[in-house]
Scaffold this motif. Structure first.
Motif, PDB file in Angstrom:
ATOM      1  N   ALA A  82       0.859  -1.199   0.040  1.00 41.27           N
ATOM      2  CA  ALA A  82      -0.023   0.035  -0.145  1.00 41.27           C
ATOM      3  C   ALA A  82       0.781   1.188  -0.209  1.00 41.27           C
ATOM      4  O   ALA A  82       0.556   2.255  -0.797  1.00 41.27           O
ATOM      5  N   LEU A  83       2.010   1.313   0.844  1.00 48.58           N
ATOM      6  CA  LEU A  83       2.835   2.469   0.880  1.00 48.58           C
ATOM      7  C   LEU A  83       3.554   2.571  -0.563  1.00 48.58           C
ATOM      8  O   LEU A  83       3.632   3.703  -0.948  1.00 48.58           O
ATOM      9  N   VAL A  84       4.125   1.571  -1.129  1.00 50.76           N
ATOM     10  CA  VAL A  84       4.416   1.670  -2.613  1.00 50.76           C
ATOM     11  C   VAL A  84       3.536   2.146  -3.677  1.00 50.76           C
ATOM     12  O   VAL A  84       4.142   3.239  -4.216  1.00 50.76           O
ATOM     13  N   LEU A  85       2.315   1.855  -3.545  1.00 49.47           N
ATOM     14  CA  LEU A  85       1.442   2.276  -4.383  1.00 49.47           C
ATOM     15  C   LEU A  85       0.888   3.822  -4.091  1.00 49.47           C
ATOM     16  O   LEU A  85       0.820   4.753  -4.937  1.00 49.47           O
ATOM     17  N   LEU A  86       0.821   4.238  -2.742  1.00 49.50           N
ATOM     18  CA  LEU A  86       0.362   5.349  -2.374  1.00 49.50           C
ATOM     19  C   LEU A  86       1.418   6.400  -2.267  1.00 49.50           C
ATOM     20  O   LEU A  86       1.221   7.671  -2.526  1.00 49.50           O
ATOM     21  N   ARG A  87       2.753   5.951  -1.764  1.00 48.19           N
ATOM     22  CA  ARG A  87       3.778   6.943  -1.537  1.00 48.19           C
ATOM     23  C   ARG A  87       4.849   6.289  -2.195  1.00 48.19           C
ATOM     24  O   ARG A  87       6.022   5.901  -1.615  1.00 48.19           O
ATOM     25  N   PRO A  88       4.983   6.264  -3.502  1.00 45.54           N
ATOM     26  CA  PRO A  88       6.169   5.487  -4.115  1.00 45.54           C
ATOM     27  C   PRO A  88       7.474   6.111  -4.157  1.00 45.54           C
ATOM     28  O   PRO A  88       8.517   5.651  -3.948  1.00 45.54           O
ATOM     29  N   GLU A  89       7.377   7.468  -4.119  1.00 44.40           N
ATOM     30  CA  GLU A  89       8.678   8.177  -4.192  1.00 44.40           C
ATOM     31  C   GLU A  89       9.315   7.828  -3.027  1.00 44.40           C
ATOM     32  O   GLU A  89      10.704   7.469  -3.087  1.00 44.40           O
ATOM     33  N   PRO A  90       9.183   8.360  -1.777  1.00 42.10           N
ATOM     34  CA  PRO A  90       9.885   8.041  -0.607  1.00 42.10           C
ATOM     35  C   PRO A  90      10.223   6.440  -0.222  1.00 42.10           C
ATOM     36  O   PRO A  90      11.237   6.162   0.207  1.00 42.10           O
ATOM     37  N   MET A  91       9.402   5.650  -0.961  1.00 41.24           N
ATOM     38  CA  MET A  91       9.555   4.178  -0.760  1.00 41.24           C
ATOM     39  C   MET A  91      10.796   3.494  -1.664  1.00 41.24           C
ATOM     40  O   MET A  91      11.453   2.733  -1.398  1.00 41.24           O
ATOM     41  N   LEU A  92      10.503   4.039  -2.948  1.00 38.96           N
ATOM     42  CA  LEU A  92      11.313   3.561  -3.742  1.00 38.96           C
ATOM     43  C   LEU A  92      12.373   4.380  -4.471  1.00 38.96           C
ATOM     44  O   LEU A  92      13.489   3.761  -5.197  1.00 38.96           O
TER      45      LEU A  92
ATOM     46  N   ALA B 266       4.422   9.382 -14.066  1.00 40.05           N
ATOM     47  CA  ALA B 266       4.747  10.138 -15.428  1.00 40.05           C
ATOM     48  C   ALA B 266       5.937   9.612 -16.203  1.00 40.05           C
ATOM     49  O   ALA B 266       5.855   9.647 -17.442  1.00 40.05           O
ATOM     50  N   CYS B 267       6.743   8.753 -15.774  1.00 36.08           N
ATOM     51  CA  CYS B 267       7.759   8.019 -16.251  1.00 36.08           C
ATOM     52  C   CYS B 267       7.825   6.481 -16.155  1.00 36.08           C
ATOM     53  O   CYS B 267       8.486   5.898 -17.147  1.00 36.08           O
ATOM     54  N   HIS B 268       7.391   6.046 -15.203  1.00 37.67           N
ATOM     55  CA  HIS B 268       7.494   4.609 -14.800  1.00 37.67           C
ATOM     56  C   HIS B 268       5.930   3.945 -14.967  1.00 37.67           C
ATOM     57  O   HIS B 268       5.088   4.620 -14.704  1.00 37.67           O
ATOM     58  N   GLN B 269       6.025   2.855 -15.340  1.00 40.59           N
ATOM     59  CA  GLN B 269       4.799   1.959 -15.367  1.00 40.59           C
ATOM     60  C   GLN B 269       4.925   0.781 -14.343  1.00 40.59           C
ATOM     61  O   GLN B 269       6.105   0.247 -14.017  1.00 40.59           O
ATOM     62  N   PRO B 270       3.779   0.698 -13.685  1.00 43.85           N
ATOM     63  CA  PRO B 270       3.939  -0.439 -12.570  1.00 43.85           C
ATOM     64  C   PRO B 270       4.387  -1.785 -13.010  1.00 43.85           C
ATOM     65  O   PRO B 270       4.001  -2.099 -14.110  1.00 43.85           O
ATOM     66  N   PHE B 271       5.419  -2.126 -12.284  1.00 45.23           N
ATOM     67  CA  PHE B 271       6.045  -3.403 -12.608  1.00 45.23           C
ATOM     68  C   PHE B 271       6.723  -3.673 -13.697  1.00 45.23           C
ATOM     69  O   PHE B 271       7.354  -4.749 -14.093  1.00 45.23           O
ATOM     70  N   ARG B 272       6.816  -2.256 -14.445  1.00 45.75           N
ATOM     71  CA  ARG B 272       7.491  -2.511 -15.830  1.00 45.75           C
ATOM     72  C   ARG B 272       8.595  -1.555 -15.984  1.00 45.75           C
ATOM     73  O   ARG B 272       9.562  -1.636 -16.886  1.00 45.75           O
ATOM     74  N   GLY B 273       8.817  -0.650 -14.877  1.00 46.53           N
ATOM     75  CA  GLY B 273       9.954   0.436 -15.105  1.00 46.53           C
ATOM     76  C   GLY B 273       9.568   1.546 -16.020  1.00 46.53           C
ATOM     77  O   GLY B 273       8.761   1.753 -16.412  1.00 46.53           O
ATOM     78  N   SER B 274      10.669   2.147 -16.040  1.00 46.66           N
ATOM     79  CA  SER B 274      10.486   3.336 -16.968  1.00 46.66           C
ATOM     80  C   SER B 274      10.835   2.717 -18.484  1.00 46.66           C
ATOM     81  O   SER B 274      11.589   1.959 -18.765  1.00 46.66           O
ATOM     82  N   ARG B 275      10.092   3.473 -19.425  1.00 45.81           N
ATOM     83  CA  ARG B 275      10.003   3.004 -20.584  1.00 45.81           C
ATOM     84  C   ARG B 275      10.421   4.306 -21.863  1.00 45.81           C
ATOM     85  O   ARG B 275       9.951   5.502 -21.567  1.00 45.81           O
ATOM     86  N   ALA B 276      10.992   4.187 -22.886  1.00 43.99           N
ATOM     87  CA  ALA B 276      11.380   5.179 -23.834  1.00 43.99           C
ATOM     88  C   ALA B 276      10.126   5.809 -24.383  1.00 43.99           C
ATOM     89  O   ALA B 276       9.927   7.026 -24.656  1.00 43.99           O
ATOM     90  N   GLU B 277       8.913   4.994 -24.536  1.00 44.37           N
ATOM     91  CA  GLU B 277       7.764   5.486 -24.807  1.00 44.37           C
ATOM     92  C   GLU B 277       7.217   6.713 -23.991  1.00 44.37           C
ATOM     93  O   GLU B 277       6.689   7.645 -24.419  1.00 44.37           O
ATOM     94  N   ARG B 278       7.320   6.498 -22.837  1.00 44.90           N
ATOM     95  CA  ARG B 278       7.053   7.641 -21.815  1.00 44.90           C
ATOM     96  C   ARG B 278       7.791   8.786 -22.056  1.00 44.90           C
ATOM     97  O   ARG B 278       7.224   9.959 -21.978  1.00 44.90           O
ATOM     98  N   CYS B 279       9.322   8.670 -22.533  1.00 48.28           N
ATOM     99  CA  CYS B 279      10.122   9.798 -22.454  1.00 48.28           C
ATOM    100  C   CYS B 279       9.831  10.725 -23.799  1.00 48.28           C
ATOM    101  O   CYS B 279       9.621  11.896 -23.850  1.00 48.28           O
TER     102      CYS B 279
END
Length: 237
Positions: A19-29, A47-60
């Motif tokens: 729950a903390l990871v989903l609600l407060r991802p920045e301080p947790m991860l 804005a840059c990351h997709q859950p369980f997939r990380g950052s993707r060039a498509e977002r950039c």
């Protein structure tokens, strides 16, 4: 009974962490703060990351259009208009739109993924040898006379040191302090000629060297390293 309570406690803890990871991802991860240019995205991990997939060039590339990188800001304003010299665009010549191959975020002390060094192998084969398509020519007296292939002297791994040490083969001193094109004709720096300046004729030189048993009269610097007699003689490799 105790085992059930133990598993229940473990499940509660795991659910709490999730729950903390989903609600407060920045301080947790987050491994550190974002770069200054992306400071407005602080707290908006998705804005840059997709859950369980990380950052993707498509977002950039939703913000950074590949063919406009280095020439325009993400808001569409020309970089030159802001007083900053625009960079030479080359991103459109990449083999794949893999932004993370060179770029990394979270530049804090806890940064876990430092930016990778750029490799020319990321470029399309047709652009790799065309250095001036991406690099500005150095404005010094040496390079001002050169318009040939940069890779005759430089490697794609690093600009300095150049691969060729001129003093090792021929000393540019005295009357030999001249432009590169004087000896290297046709912008081919792998070849040279001494007959452009000297009054010798190939026939006369060949006749004189035949007396010494020297048949190769094209490689003058094998024996003559400069105009100074003290430097005459075969070089030691």
């Amino acid at each position: 009974m105790n085992a059930r309570w133990l598993w229940a406690a473990v499940a509660v803890v795991l659910l709490g962490v999730l729950a903390l990871v989903l609600l407060r991802p920045e301080p947790m991860l987050s491994p550190g703060p974002l770069q200054a240019a992306h400071a407005d995205l602080t707290g908006d991990c998705f804005a840059c990351h997709q859950p369980f997939r990380g950052s993707r060039a498509e977002r950039c590339i939703t913000c950074h259009q590949v063919d406009r990188i280095g020439r325009y800001t993400t808001s569409g304003a020309p970089i030159a208009a802001s007083g900053t010299e625009p960079k030479v665009p080359f991103h459109q010549h990449l083999l794949a739109q893999n932004c993370m191959a060179c770029h990394a975020e979270h530049q804090g002390r806890a940064m876990q993924h430092p930016a990778a060094h750029f490799s020319h192998t990321l470029l399309e084969p047709g652009i790799r040898g065309d250095c001036l398509a991406c690099h500005r020519k150095p404005q010094d007296s040496l390079h001002a006379t050169i318009a040939g292939d940069c890779q005759q002297c430089h490697s794609q791994e690093q600009w300095r040191p150049a691969q060729f040490e001129h003093a090792r083969f021929f000393l540019l001193e005295g009357v030999h302090r001249t432009s590169c094109a004087t000896c290297h004709t046709g912008q081919d720096f792998k070849q040279y000629t001494c007959f452009g300046c000297h009054e010798h004729s190939p026939a006369r030189i060949r006749a004189e060297h035949d007396e010494e048993g020297i048949t190769d009269i094209d490689n003058c610097v094998e024996c003559h390293r400069s105009a100074d007699d003290e430097h005459h003689g075969r070089r030691d490799d």
